[in-house]
Design an enzyme around this catalytic site. Structure first.
Site, PDB file in Angstrom:
ATOM      1  N   ASP A  32     -38.292  37.062 136.629  1.00 56.56           N
ATOM      2  CA  ASP A  32     -38.174  37.393 135.205  1.00 56.56           C
ATOM      3  C   ASP A  32     -39.463  37.992 134.646  1.00 56.56           C
ATOM      4  O   ASP A  32     -39.439  38.911 133.836  1.00 56.56           O
ATOM      5  CB  ASP A  32     -37.827  36.136 134.394  1.00 56.56           C
ATOM      6  CG  ASP A  32     -36.406  35.668 134.679  1.00 56.56           C
ATOM      7  OD1 ASP A  32     -35.688  36.395 135.406  1.00 56.56           O
ATOM      8  OD2 ASP A  32     -36.025  34.593 134.188  1.00 56.56           O
ATOM      9  N   ALA A  33     -40.587  37.453 135.093  1.00 56.13           N
ATOM     10  CA  ALA A  33     -41.874  37.900 134.542  1.00 56.13           C
ATOM     11  C   ALA A  33     -42.097  39.382 134.826  1.00 56.13           C
ATOM     12  O   ALA A  33     -42.566  40.135 133.967  1.00 56.13           O
ATOM     13  CB  ALA A  33     -43.011  37.072 135.128  1.00 56.13           C
ATOM     14  N   TYR A  35     -39.742  41.613 135.361  1.00 57.07           N
ATOM     15  CA  TYR A  35     -38.778  42.342 134.521  1.00 57.07           C
ATOM     16  C   TYR A  35     -39.334  42.496 133.104  1.00 57.07           C
ATOM     17  O   TYR A  35     -39.314  43.581 132.519  1.00 57.07           O
ATOM     18  CB  TYR A  35     -37.455  41.573 134.505  1.00 57.07           C
ATOM     19  CG  TYR A  35     -36.372  42.218 133.684  1.00 57.07           C
ATOM     20  CD1 TYR A  35     -35.489  43.117 134.262  1.00 57.07           C
ATOM     21  CD2 TYR A  35     -36.235  41.913 132.326  1.00 57.07           C
ATOM     22  CE1 TYR A  35     -34.480  43.706 133.512  1.00 57.07           C
ATOM     23  CE2 TYR A  35     -35.233  42.499 131.574  1.00 57.07           C
ATOM     24  CZ  TYR A  35     -34.359  43.395 132.163  1.00 57.07           C
ATOM     25  OH  TYR A  35     -33.370  43.977 131.405  1.00 57.07           O
ATOM     26  N   LEU A  82       1.124  42.862 129.682  1.00 61.16           N
ATOM     27  CA  LEU A  82       1.582  42.397 130.995  1.00 61.16           C
ATOM     28  C   LEU A  82       2.822  41.523 130.851  1.00 61.16           C
ATOM     29  O   LEU A  82       2.875  40.661 129.984  1.00 61.16           O
ATOM     30  CB  LEU A  82       0.480  41.559 131.653  1.00 61.16           C
ATOM     31  CG  LEU A  82      -0.678  42.301 132.308  1.00 61.16           C
ATOM     32  CD1 LEU A  82      -1.799  41.335 132.624  1.00 61.16           C
ATOM     33  CD2 LEU A  82      -0.219  43.020 133.559  1.00 61.16           C
ATOM     34  N   GLU A 113      -5.563  39.669 141.400  1.00 59.63           N
ATOM     35  CA  GLU A 113      -6.801  39.436 140.638  1.00 59.63           C
ATOM     36  C   GLU A 113      -6.661  38.175 139.790  1.00 59.63           C
ATOM     37  O   GLU A 113      -5.608  37.948 139.215  1.00 59.63           O
ATOM     38  CB  GLU A 113      -7.046  40.605 139.647  1.00 59.63           C
ATOM     39  CG  GLU A 113      -6.894  41.961 140.266  1.00 59.63           C
ATOM     40  CD  GLU A 113      -6.919  43.108 139.238  1.00 59.63           C
ATOM     41  OE1 GLU A 113      -7.035  42.845 138.021  1.00 59.63           O
ATOM     42  OE2 GLU A 113      -6.831  44.253 139.675  1.00 59.63           O
ATOM     43  N   LYS A 115      -6.684  36.159 136.529  1.00 59.51           N
ATOM     44  CA  LYS A 115      -6.483  36.655 135.165  1.00 59.51           C
ATOM     45  C   LYS A 115      -7.460  35.954 134.233  1.00 59.51           C
ATOM     46  O   LYS A 115      -7.311  34.786 133.898  1.00 59.51           O
ATOM     47  CB  LYS A 115      -5.040  36.403 134.727  1.00 59.51           C
ATOM     48  CG  LYS A 115      -4.741  36.964 133.357  1.00 59.51           C
ATOM     49  CD  LYS A 115      -3.252  36.902 133.055  1.00 59.51           C
ATOM     50  CE  LYS A 115      -2.944  37.479 131.698  1.00 59.51           C
ATOM     51  NZ  LYS A 115      -3.564  36.722 130.593  1.00 59.51           N
ATOM     52  N   GLU A 173     -12.044  42.843 130.841  1.00 60.35           N
ATOM     53  CA  GLU A 173     -11.894  41.626 130.048  1.00 60.35           C
ATOM     54  C   GLU A 173     -13.300  41.106 129.727  1.00 60.35           C
ATOM     55  O   GLU A 173     -14.113  40.904 130.634  1.00 60.35           O
ATOM     56  CB  GLU A 173     -11.113  40.595 130.884  1.00 60.35           C
ATOM     57  CG  GLU A 173     -10.524  39.473 130.094  1.00 60.35           C
ATOM     58  CD  GLU A 173      -9.167  39.792 129.445  1.00 60.35           C
ATOM     59  OE1 GLU A 173      -8.683  40.945 129.540  1.00 60.35           O
ATOM     60  OE2 GLU A 173      -8.605  38.874 128.838  1.00 60.35           O
ATOM     61  N   LYS A 290      -0.786  43.538 141.145  1.00 58.16           N
ATOM     62  CA  LYS A 290      -0.547  44.949 140.831  1.00 58.16           C
ATOM     63  C   LYS A 290      -0.137  45.680 142.101  1.00 58.16           C
ATOM     64  O   LYS A 290      -0.819  45.544 143.129  1.00 58.16           O
ATOM     65  CB  LYS A 290      -1.834  45.582 140.270  1.00 58.16           C
ATOM     66  CG  LYS A 290      -2.302  44.913 139.004  1.00 58.16           C
ATOM     67  CD  LYS A 290      -3.631  45.432 138.506  1.00 58.16           C
ATOM     68  CE  LYS A 290      -4.042  44.630 137.272  1.00 58.16           C
ATOM     69  NZ  LYS A 290      -5.360  45.033 136.764  1.00 58.16           N
ATOM     70  N   LYS A 314       1.383  33.064 135.568  1.00 57.99           N
ATOM     71  CA  LYS A 314       0.603  32.117 134.773  1.00 57.99           C
ATOM     72  C   LYS A 314       0.498  30.754 135.443  1.00 57.99           C
ATOM     73  O   LYS A 314       1.460  30.265 136.017  1.00 57.99           O
ATOM     74  CB  LYS A 314       1.267  31.949 133.401  1.00 57.99           C
ATOM     75  CG  LYS A 314       1.181  33.177 132.511  1.00 57.99           C
ATOM     76  CD  LYS A 314      -0.242  33.449 132.124  1.00 57.99           C
ATOM     77  CE  LYS A 314      -0.373  34.198 130.808  1.00 57.99           C
ATOM     78  NZ  LYS A 314       0.226  33.617 129.648  1.00 57.99           N
ATOM     79  N   CYS A 408     -12.160  -7.868 120.315  1.00 51.83           N
ATOM     80  CA  CYS A 408     -11.777  -7.263 121.582  1.00 51.83           C
ATOM     81  C   CYS A 408     -10.292  -7.514 121.858  1.00 51.83           C
ATOM     82  O   CYS A 408      -9.837  -8.655 121.785  1.00 51.83           O
ATOM     83  CB  CYS A 408     -12.620  -7.856 122.706  1.00 51.83           C
ATOM     84  SG  CYS A 408     -12.075  -7.353 124.343  1.00 51.83           S
ATOM     85  N   CYS A 426     -17.543  -4.845 123.658  1.00 56.00           N
ATOM     86  CA  CYS A 426     -17.175  -6.243 123.539  1.00 56.00           C
ATOM     87  C   CYS A 426     -18.358  -7.047 124.062  1.00 56.00           C
ATOM     88  O   CYS A 426     -18.866  -6.773 125.145  1.00 56.00           O
ATOM     89  CB  CYS A 426     -15.925  -6.513 124.377  1.00 56.00           C
ATOM     90  SG  CYS A 426     -15.682  -8.252 124.757  1.00 56.00           S
ATOM     91  N   CYS A 432     -14.796 -11.981 129.116  1.00 57.28           N
ATOM     92  CA  CYS A 432     -13.727 -11.056 128.745  1.00 57.28           C
ATOM     93  C   CYS A 432     -12.998 -10.659 130.024  1.00 57.28           C
ATOM     94  O   CYS A 432     -13.611 -10.097 130.932  1.00 57.28           O
ATOM     95  CB  CYS A 432     -14.309  -9.822 128.062  1.00 57.28           C
ATOM     96  SG  CYS A 432     -13.092  -8.514 127.798  1.00 57.28           S
TER      97      CYS A 432
HETATM   98  O1  D41 Z   1      -8.040  39.592 133.935  1.00 55.77           O
HETATM   99  C1  D41 Z   1      -7.257  40.007 133.086  1.00 55.77           C
HETATM  100  N1  D41 Z   1      -7.128  39.375 131.938  1.00 55.77           N
HETATM  101  C2  D41 Z   1      -6.448  41.229 133.331  1.00 55.77           C
HETATM  102  C3  D41 Z   1      -5.743  41.789 132.273  1.00 55.77           C
HETATM  103  C4  D41 Z   1      -6.394  41.840 134.603  1.00 55.77           C
HETATM  104  N2  D41 Z   1      -7.083  41.334 135.653  1.00 55.77           N
HETATM  105  N3  D41 Z   1      -5.644  42.941 134.781  1.00 55.77           N
HETATM  106  C5  D41 Z   1      -4.936  43.498 133.759  1.00 55.77           C
HETATM  107  N4  D41 Z   1      -4.211  44.602 133.993  1.00 55.77           N
HETATM  108  C6  D41 Z   1      -3.519  45.175 133.017  1.00 55.77           C
HETATM  109  C7  D41 Z   1      -2.727  46.404 133.327  1.00 55.77           C
HETATM  110  C8  D41 Z   1      -1.924  46.224 134.581  1.00 55.77           C
HETATM  111  C9  D41 Z   1      -1.776  46.733 132.201  1.00 55.77           C
HETATM  112  C10 D41 Z   1      -3.693  47.532 133.507  1.00 55.77           C
HETATM  113  C11 D41 Z   1      -4.975  42.936 132.452  1.00 55.77           C
HETATM  114  C12 D41 Z   1      -4.217  43.586 131.447  1.00 55.77           C
HETATM  115  N5  D41 Z   1      -3.508  44.700 131.764  1.00 55.77           N
HETATM  116  C13 D41 Z   1      -4.143  43.161 130.054  1.00 55.77           C
HETATM  117  N6  D41 Z   1      -5.014  42.430 129.398  1.00 55.77           N
HETATM  118  C14 D41 Z   1      -4.587  42.257 128.144  1.00 55.77           C
HETATM  119  C15 D41 Z   1      -3.414  42.895 127.994  1.00 55.77           C
HETATM  120  C16 D41 Z   1      -3.128  43.476 129.192  1.00 55.77           C
END
Ligand code: D41
Length: 673
Positions: A32-33, A35, A82, A113, A115, A173, A290, A314, A408, A426, A432
């Site tokens: 850091d120093a 930098y 999505l 990926e 989310k 994001e 995707k 989800k 208690c 207590c 107890c």
């Molecule tokens: O990590 C995420 N939140 C994330 C959001 C992600 N990894 N991929 C995403 N890919 C898309 C598309 C496929 C439509 C390009 C997204 C989102 N959309 C997304 N985030 C908020 C609305 C849509």
């Protein structure tokens, strides 16, 4: 070019490189120093020659004055949303729709990926320079948050590398790490400001500051996951390669992204990441799959604003809404009274939850939880469910305040709450039943006296039948009494008595740990044992000042120990255990200040799961060579020994530049003659 402008260019290039290593790769390249020196020199030169300042200079991340309001920005390419799936069946249906539409029966490659649970943003680069950043808004129009996004250190102000398109919109994001969030709330508490509920809200609040100088103080980060408009240049024609290209231009991409094959690959990835979820330093709420090939993506197109080629899988929600039906006060091993909310059962974090801890009365008061309230409960991983907050808009008139009982609930003795302490207790201790049970369970547990066969249920039985009132009563049990207990045969009674008898030949540190002195954990017990040379009398006679000489012992632990030994009942107990019953221990030859052993003077911390031994065994091996094992990392730690699934300690070690040893390293170390 003047020599100043040459030096300025050189400094900017160096700082950009270090920023990239530090914020994008998470791999600092200089101290850091160093930098700071480069940055200070650049600022000095730019102050001398303001005409040389450019908007992409690393000094120009923070704007001068707050905005009146955010401008609207129309996205050149809409930001889609999505679709969701919540189960394997729904995932299979998604995959089938993809194949049907492509009229293709072969296995599809997906890019999987995590989310991120943050805010979607779009960042536009022209000729590689950041010119605009916008929120997603309704997908067509967002808000101009350029000044704020410029303050995010993992967002390059200027792209690096070759073949950068003339126009490039990057989608990603923006989020705040769990650690960053904890720090923010700690600061908020210190300044008596309102705390944020979760990292996502903290990120949203930070990104929508009209004064970018405030945003700059917030620990915002980014992971990029896609592109919008691309002109005057091209990108690879599959998603995975495209993300790699973004990385090469200096943009930060989630390191967990993976190319997987078919539904099976997706499912495996989902399970793997779900396992990792609690250990990650950022919050995620699912996986995004995707279709990898761009050609397929184009063929599939989108429907009602969501691509047909992607979906979000989800995780079960970790937060849910439910009602507080009542309150119960539980009594712990040390008498601590924990308020527990009795909830209308709710499915959260993958299980049905009907109890949630409120920790202590300070929490109850701070969160102002009342009986009848609608609350948000959270269950993350295997952590105990907790009440996050009250949904005040839904509070009914009949909601009743929660009061700490005077007596208690287990033994009807007095409850006291020492001023300035969050915890109420207590005062009855062994009389107890709840505390008595807790103390016995702790004493018998594997890490303490390790009395086989004396499990939780049996302890409950023994205490409820009033056969055992304190630890010493354990040693007065006989076969007849035991075999009369429900679910206890002659043989198991004999085995138990044998195990109890065996425990008389003890290990001092384990015995000390087993006594259950407040905040004296395993490592502290070992340190105390060594310091006081395995001599109970010396330990009992020590004052707070002396105790604080022991490694791992601070003022609070020292006070707890002195307090414990100032109780007549505890002194009687120890006397009876050691002198009448005859609990004894060996004094290791190399006790005290002996400095033999190749690891003497070294301090280790153990974390994660080891494959060939338990952590206990590893600690013993280190001590056998004269080393110390403590529970928390500091800059004085010699090394961290990290097994599988090492969590926050590993990160802390890296931060403090404490060396990290693998299990193999440890074995090699302790096997040296
Ligand atoms: O990590 C995420 N939140 C994330 C959001 C992600 N990894 N991929 C995403 N890919 C898309 C598309 C496929 C439509 C390009 C997204 C989102 N959309 C997304 N985030 C908020 C609305 C849509």
């Amino acid at each position: 070019m003047t020599s100043d402008s040459k030096r300025i260019d050189d400094l900017r290039a160096q700082i950009r490189k270090h920023d990239y290593s530090y914020y994008v790769l998470d791999d600092p390249s200089v101290p850091d120093a160093e930098y700071d020196r480069l940055m200070r020199e650049l600022i000095a030169l730019e102050t001398q020659s303001p005409e040389l300042i450019t908007s992409d200079s690393p000094t120009q991340r923070v704007a001068g004055s707050p905005l009146e309001s955010f401008k609207q920005v129309k996205h050149a390419v809409p930001m889609l949303s999505l679709s969701n799936v919540f189960s394997l069946e729904e995932l299979e249906a998604f995959d089938k729709r993809v194949k049907d539409r492509l009229d293709n029966n072969e296995r599809i490659d997906y890019n999987a990926e995590p989310k991120l649970d943050g805010l979607a943003v779009s960042i536009r680069y022209e000729h590689g320079l950041l010119v605009q950043a916008a929120t997603r808004g309704d997908g067509n129009t967002g808000e101009d948050i350029t000044e704020n996004v410029r303050t995010i250190r993992s967002v390059p102000l200027k792209l690096k590398g070759k073949n950068i398109p003339r126009q490039l919109e990057v989608r990603g994001e923006v989020f705040i790490s769990k650690k960053g969030f904890a720090q923010m709330n700690q600061d908020a508490r210190k300044n008596e400001q309102k705390e944020f509920v979760n990292p996502r809200n903290a990120a949203a609040g930070s990104l929508r500051q009209l004064d970018a100088r405030l945003t700059a103080k917030r620990p915002l980060e980014i992971f990029c996951y896609g592109v919008g408009l691309v002109e005057g240049g091209g990108l690879p024609n599959d998603h995975n390669a495209m993300l790699k290209q973004l990385k090469q231009w200096g943009l930060r991409v989630c390191p967990l992204v993976e190319l997987v094959k078919g539904v099976q690959g997706c499912w495996k990835f989902y399970e793997k990441i779900q396992q990792l979820r609690e250990q990650l330093d950022y919050e995620i709420d699912g996986i995004v799959y995707k279709v990898n090939l761009k050609q397929y993506q184009d063929e599939l197109g989108f429907v009602s604003r969501a691509p047909r080629w992607a979906t979000a899988h989800k995780f079960p929600a970790q937060e849910e809404i439910t009602l507080v039906n009542g309150i119960e006060f539980q009594v712990g091993r040390t008498g601590a009274i924990t308020p527990v909310a009795k909830l209308e059962p709710v499915f959260v974090g993958g299980v049905t939850v009907s109890n949630a801890t409120l920790h202590n009365m300070d929490e109850v008061e701070r969160k102002d939880v009342r009986i009848g309230d609608t609350v948000i409960v959270r269950r993350a991983g295997d952590v105990i469910p907790e009440v996050v907050k009250v949904v005040l808009e839904r509070r009914s008139k009949g909601a009743r305040k929660i009061k700490l009982p005077k007596k208690c609930p287990e033994c009807a003795n007095e409850i006291v709450r020492v001023e300035d302490e969050a915890v109420a207790r207590c005062i009855a201790e062994f009389s107890c039943p709840a505390q008595c049970k807790g103390a016995l369970k702790h004493y018998a547990s594997r890490k303490a006296m390790d009395i086989e066969g004396l499990g939780d249920k049996l302890v409950d039985q023994l205490v409820e039948a009033k056969l055992v009132k304190d630890l010493s009563d354990l040693y007065r049990l006989d076969e007849d009494t035991l075999s009369n207990l429900e679910r206890m045969g002659k043989k198991s009674a004999q085995n138990l008595l044998q195990a109890i008898e065996k425990s008389k030949q003890a290990n001092f540190a384990k015995f000390l740990f087993g006594l259950g002195i407040r905040e004296v954990g395993e490592a502290t017990a070992i340190a105390l044992a060594e310091y006081f040379e395995y001599d109970m009398k010396k330990l009992m006679a020590a004052d707070e000042e002396t105790l604080q000489q022991v490694s791992d012992v601070g003022p609070i632990v020292a006070k707890n120990i002195v307090q414990y030994f100032s109780h007549e009942a505890n002194i009687r107990l120890i006397h009876s255990l050691c002198d009448e019953i005859g609990i004894s221990w060996d004094v290791p030859e190399s006790s005290g200040t002996d400095s033999a052993g190749i690891l003497s003077g070294n301090t280790y911390v153990l974390t994660g799961t080891l494959a060939s031994m338990t952590r206990d065994q590893a600690a013993q091996a280190i001590r056998a060579k004269g080393g110390k094992v403590v529970s928390s990392i500091s800059k004085n730690t010699t090394a961290l020994v990290a097994g599988e699934k090492a969590g926050s300690k590993l990160q802390k070690a890296e931060k403090l530049a404490v060396p990290v040893l693998s299990e193999q390293d440890l074995i090699a170390l302790v096997n040296v003659e």
